[in-house]
Design a protein around this motif. Sequence first.
Motif, PDB file in Angstrom:
ATOM      1  N   LEU A 136       0.842  -1.182   0.000  1.00 21.91           N
ATOM      2  CA  LEU A 136       0.000   0.000   0.000  1.00 21.91           C
ATOM      3  C   LEU A 136       0.882   1.239   0.000  1.00 21.91           C
ATOM      4  N   ARG A 149      -0.618  -6.241 -15.438  1.00 21.06           N
ATOM      5  CA  ARG A 149      -1.417  -5.933 -14.259  1.00 21.06           C
ATOM      6  C   ARG A 149      -2.894  -6.134 -14.557  1.00 21.06           C
ATOM      7  N   ALA A 209      -6.551  -4.886 -12.831  1.00 22.17           N
ATOM      8  CA  ALA A 209      -7.340  -4.155 -11.844  1.00 22.17           C
ATOM      9  C   ALA A 209      -8.696  -4.837 -11.685  1.00 22.17           C
ATOM     10  N   PRO A 230      -3.716   6.387  -8.191  1.00 27.13           N
ATOM     11  CA  PRO A 230      -4.736   5.390  -7.806  1.00 27.13           C
ATOM     12  C   PRO A 230      -5.076   4.433  -8.952  1.00 27.13           C
ATOM     13  N   ASP A 261      -3.129   3.031 -10.833  1.00 25.90           N
ATOM     14  CA  ASP A 261      -2.122   1.970 -10.911  1.00 25.90           C
ATOM     15  C   ASP A 261      -2.461   0.808  -9.981  1.00 25.90           C
ATOM     16  N   THR A 262      -3.500   0.953  -9.178  1.00 27.26           N
ATOM     17  CA  THR A 262      -3.910  -0.117  -8.276  1.00 27.26           C
ATOM     18  C   THR A 262      -4.312  -1.356  -9.064  1.00 27.26           C
ATOM     19  N   GLN A 300      -0.060  -7.710  -5.010  1.00 23.60           N
ATOM     20  CA  GLN A 300      -1.028  -6.612  -4.985  1.00 23.60           C
ATOM     21  C   GLN A 300      -0.320  -5.275  -4.767  1.00 23.60           C
ATOM     22  N   THR A 357      -1.560  -1.334  -4.147  1.00 22.37           N
ATOM     23  CA  THR A 357      -2.696  -0.467  -3.887  1.00 22.37           C
ATOM     24  C   THR A 357      -2.189   0.952  -3.677  1.00 22.37           C
ATOM     25  N   VAL A 358      -2.736   1.882  -4.451  1.00 20.83           N
ATOM     26  CA  VAL A 358      -2.326   3.283  -4.357  1.00 20.83           C
ATOM     27  C   VAL A 358      -3.519   4.080  -3.836  1.00 20.83           C
ATOM     28  N   SER A 359      -3.343   4.680  -2.680  1.00 24.89           N
ATOM     29  CA  SER A 359      -4.427   5.443  -2.074  1.00 24.89           C
ATOM     30  C   SER A 359      -4.344   6.907  -2.492  1.00 24.89           C
TER      31      SER A 359
END
Length: 125
Positions: free
Chosen positions: A11, A38, A40, A88, A90-91, A120, A122-124
């Motif tokens: 993350l 990737r 999503a 985000p 890129d998640t 995984q 995850t980009v917030s």
Amino acid sequence: QVQLVESGGGLVQAGGSLRLSCAASGRTFTRYAMGWFRQAPGKEREFVTAISWSGVATSYADSVKGRFTISRDNAKNTVYLQMSSLKPDDTAIYYCAAKYRTLVHSTNVTLPDCWGQGTQVTVSS
């Protein structure tokens, strides 16, 4: 075939960086072009980047050009994906892939011979 194991996901906040690694074992790593894909949630798996087994040639999806860098260390049987300025969008689950190539500078990893299990990212916001 080679066996692939990814690591380094996690993350991160938007604008941050992560480095993914993909360790290969089995057959001669140096004859494989390597790529990252990737997937999503709710979307198809897409190509991100690839590197020739020589390490000289690389290719990138337009969405990651200038932000992501692929590299490999044939002595360590490892390929890396340095991701910067993360967004985000890129998640996704990031997959390492290998494609046997006879051409030393080919970055074609279409229909890979093998895949890793995925990691995984995850980009917030």
